[in-house]
Design an enzyme around this catalytic site. Structure first.
Site, PDB file in Angstrom:
ATOM      1  N   ASP A   1       1.780  -3.509  -9.835  1.00 23.56           N
ATOM      2  CA  ASP A   1       1.498  -4.893 -10.486  1.00 23.56           C
ATOM      3  C   ASP A   1       1.684  -4.824 -12.001  1.00 23.56           C
ATOM      4  OD1 ASP A   1       0.582  -5.076  -7.926  1.00 23.56           O
ATOM      5  OD2 ASP A   1      -1.492  -5.092  -8.578  1.00 23.56           O
TER       6      ASP A   1
ATOM      7  N   GLU B   1      -6.737  -0.657 -16.286  1.00 28.70           N
ATOM      8  CA  GLU B   1      -7.432  -1.151 -15.149  1.00 28.70           C
ATOM      9  C   GLU B   1      -8.327  -0.136 -14.495  1.00 28.70           C
ATOM     10  OE1 GLU B   1      -5.813  -4.097 -12.577  1.00 28.70           O
ATOM     11  OE2 GLU B   1      -4.237  -4.312 -13.568  1.00 28.70           O
TER      12      GLU B   1
ATOM     13  N   ALA C   1      -6.333 -13.714  -4.948  1.00 31.01           N
ATOM     14  CA  ALA C   1      -5.559 -14.117  -3.817  1.00 31.01           C
ATOM     15  C   ALA C   1      -4.530 -13.142  -3.682  1.00 31.01           C
ATOM     16  CB  ALA C   1      -4.745 -15.593  -4.358  1.00 31.01           C
ATOM     17  N   GLY C   2      -4.390 -11.897  -4.267  1.00 29.09           N
ATOM     18  CA  GLY C   2      -3.278 -10.816  -3.889  1.00 29.09           C
ATOM     19  C   GLY C   2      -2.425 -10.937  -4.806  1.00 29.09           C
TER      20      GLY C   2
ATOM     21  N   HIS D   1       0.768  -1.129   0.046  1.00 31.30           N
ATOM     22  CA  HIS D   1      -0.101   0.047   0.008  1.00 31.30           C
ATOM     23  C   HIS D   1       0.821   1.394   0.222  1.00 31.30           C
ATOM     24  CE1 HIS D   1      -3.844  -2.001   0.165  1.00 31.30           C
ATOM     25  NE2 HIS D   1      -3.531  -2.820   1.038  1.00 31.30           N
TER      26      HIS D   1
ATOM     27  N   SER E   1      -3.995 -11.239 -10.502  1.00 27.60           N
ATOM     28  CA  SER E   1      -4.382 -11.967 -11.751  1.00 27.60           C
ATOM     29  C   SER E   1      -4.837 -11.008 -12.778  1.00 27.60           C
ATOM     30  CB  SER E   1      -5.537 -13.030 -11.373  1.00 27.60           C
ATOM     31  OG  SER E   1      -6.374 -12.378 -10.472  1.00 27.60           O
TER      32      SER E   1
HETATM   33  P1  NG1 Z   1      -3.788  -6.598  -5.250  1.00 26.33           P
HETATM   34  O1  NG1 Z   1      -3.275  -7.386  -4.208  1.00 26.33           O
HETATM   35  O2  NG1 Z   1      -3.491  -7.272  -6.523  1.00 26.33           O
HETATM   36  O3  NG1 Z   1      -5.388  -6.302  -4.693  1.00 26.33           O
HETATM   37  C1  NG1 Z   1      -3.454  -3.954  -4.522  1.00 26.33           C
HETATM   38  C2  NG1 Z   1      -3.000  -2.951  -5.884  1.00 26.33           C
HETATM   39  C3  NG1 Z   1      -1.675  -2.658  -5.694  1.00 26.33           C
HETATM   40  C4  NG1 Z   1      -1.148  -2.265  -4.387  1.00 26.33           C
HETATM   41  C5  NG1 Z   1      -1.606  -3.621  -3.517  1.00 26.33           C
HETATM   42  C6  NG1 Z   1      -1.172  -3.350  -2.043  1.00 26.33           C
HETATM   43  C7  NG1 Z   1      -4.551  -3.112  -7.752  1.00 26.33           C
HETATM   44  C8  NG1 Z   1      -4.741  -3.370  -9.194  1.00 26.33           C
HETATM   45  N1  NG1 Z   1      -3.421  -3.346  -6.956  1.00 26.33           N
HETATM   46  O4  NG1 Z   1      -2.877  -5.288  -5.156  1.00 26.33           O
HETATM   47  O5  NG1 Z   1      -1.374  -1.484  -6.636  1.00 26.33           O
HETATM   48  O6  NG1 Z   1      -1.620  -0.984  -4.048  1.00 26.33           O
HETATM   49  O7  NG1 Z   1      -2.831  -3.746  -3.509  1.00 26.33           O
HETATM   50  O8  NG1 Z   1       0.206  -2.840  -2.070  1.00 26.33           O
HETATM   51  O9  NG1 Z   1      -5.290  -2.110  -7.355  1.00 26.33           O
END
Ligand code: NG1
Length: 445
Positions: free
Chosen positions: A197, A186, A149-150, A54, A153
């Site tokens: 990402d 996105e 799953a973070g 974050h 994807s």
């Molecule tokens: P995930 O875990 O893929 O939802 C999100 C944000 C990143 C980053 C992380 C926290 C999107 C596409 N990705 O990732 O940019 O902020 O949380 O570090 O919103």
């Protein structure tokens, strides 16, 4: 070993044989769907984040690593500007759209939006419609990227689509511009995240993490540097199986808390635009300027602009001080991790990962009992260097640096503890730190 498998070996390492079977099955499906002829094969990987959570949307530092699990896109250009999409997973229905500078989005949740966004953005950038194609996506786990799953994807799919459109349009992309384009794509889908990402999906190098400074310079470029992963350790990923659904509200409330922090700090530091700008100030001085909790309505009353963030209700209590403390301290931890990796101090790296997990839980409030269980179990295993949740939080995965000789013991032990303590199954797998997105090759079906 055939030439093709040897090529896949350079991407996937030890799972090249299994990947080859997946590629062959995809090509066969493509022929059934669209008929014989040439096919371009594109791929884009998911990721874990070693540390720096974050921080990206606060213009801070991140240290992601690409997975060898990816989104595959098999595609054949069409002359009529149409995009036709199919998916090897039956639950994703086929989609069709025409390329233009203003492509109507499909209903929320429709996966074709991950192609519509890049097609629209690249058409705008190039000033002419990009060519359409017949496409087949193969992104099902275990070799595809686990969803929700973070591990990113959605960015993997967006980037695979963007790379294909760019290839067919003859656009020779560079990292920063393409990452921004994918990030805008996105936003088209409705996600207002950072830039981490997309960058790692595009610029990853095998065996390396990517240090990325998420603050663009005056030219809009970003500083990044590949960082070798520590020798003698494997980066293990523990998927809790808990999926974060409908957490966009929570996500946006964290974005709002950070933004409120910046607005309040500007009263004393008028030149700042992001939390990143106060990282050299001692935390003790900043803390006094930030309320522990303030409602969105109160903050708006004080002139903080939050109206553009979707799903942040006026009565939402924002934990401004704790959220800012997480971001401030996490940026310091990323830089300290880079120094520790540079000097081979793996014990220090482990401490920093543990501190990051703690901060994510208590200050940013994005952990869950399942993630805490996995992290605690991981730390019990001999020689393990830290464990922390990775990605946005609220479910998903925990990562840990595990001595090579302990991987089997680690997998068995953590899996057992997790099941006993939560009644659920974790999926534990090594991150092979694969390369970034691109054209894998051309096949004839
Ligand atoms: P995930 O875990 O893929 O939802 C999100 C944000 C990143 C980053 C992380 C926290 C999107 C596409 N990705 O990732 O940019 O902020 O949380 O570090 O919103």
């Amino acid at each position: 070993m055939t030439e093709f498998v040897a090529h896949l070996e350079s991407i996937y390492g030890p799972t090249a044989e299994q990947q080859s079977a997946r590629y062959r099955a995809g090509l066969e499906r493509f022929r059934e769907a669209y008929g014989p002829g040439p096919v371009h094969i594109f791929r884009a990987p998911g990721r874990v984040n070693l540390i720096g959570e974050h921080t990206d949307y606060n213009h801070g530092y991140v240290l992601p690593v690409a997975l060898d699990r990816d989104a595959l896109l098999l595609a054949r250009p069409r002359p009529d500007g149409q995009v036709r999409l199919k998916n090897v997973e039956g639950k994703f229905s086929p989609g069709t759209f025409s390329v233009s500078a203003t492509i109507p989005s499909a209903p929320i949740g429709d996966w074709s939006n991950y192609a519509r966004g890049p097609a629209q953005e690249l058409t705008r950038l190039l000033g002419k419609p990009v060519p359409g194609f017949d496409g087949l996506v193969s992104a099902a786990p275990p070799y595809g990227v686990p969803r929700g799953a973070g591990v990113s994807s959605s960015s993997a799919l967006t980037v695979a689509m963007a790379v294909a459109f760019a290839h067919f349009a003859g656009w020779d992309w560079q990292g920063a511009e393409m990452a921004r384009l994918c990030s805008d794509a996105e936003w088209y889908v409705g996600t207002r995240g950072g830039i981490m990402d997309q960058f790692i999906a595009l610029l990853a190098e095998r065996g390396h993490a990517l240090f990325l400074d998420c603050r663009p310079d005056a030219q809009g470029d970003f500083l990044s540097r590949p960082i070798p992963l520590p020798a003698g350790y494997r980066l293990l990923v523990m998927d809790s199986g808990v999926r974060h659904t409908n957490t966009r509200n929570e996500f946006n409330q964290r974005v709002a808390a950070c933004r409120a922090g910046v607005a309040l700090l500007r009263r004393v530091y008028p030149a700042i635009t992001h939390l990143r700008d106060v990282e050299d100030e001692p935390w003790g001085g900043l803390e006094a300027l930030l309320p522990e909790v303030a409602s969105v309505a109160e903050l708006k009353g004080e002139g903080v602009a939050l109206g553009d963030l979707p799903n942040v209700p006026d009565d939402a209590p924002l934990r401004v001080r704790a959220c800012c403390r997480h971001v401030w301290s996490e940026n310091h931890r990323v830089l300290a991790t880079i120094s520790a990796l540079d000097r081979g101090d793996i014990v220090r790296v482990g401490q920093l990962l543990d501190e990051a997990h703690q901060s994510a839980g208590t200050d940013y409030c994005i952990s869950t009992p399942e993630l805490d269980t996995l992290a605690a179990a991981a730390r019990q295993v001999n020689g393990v260097a830290g464990a922390r949740l990775t990605g946005a939080g609220w479910g998903g995965c925990v990562i840990s640096l595990v001595p090579e000789g302990e991987v089997a013991e680690f997998t068995a032990y953590v899996g057992r503890v997790y099941t006993v303590q939560t009644g659920q199954e974790a999926t534990i797998f090594p991150c092979q730190a694969g390369p970034g997105a691109g054209l894998v090759g051309l096949a004839e079906v």
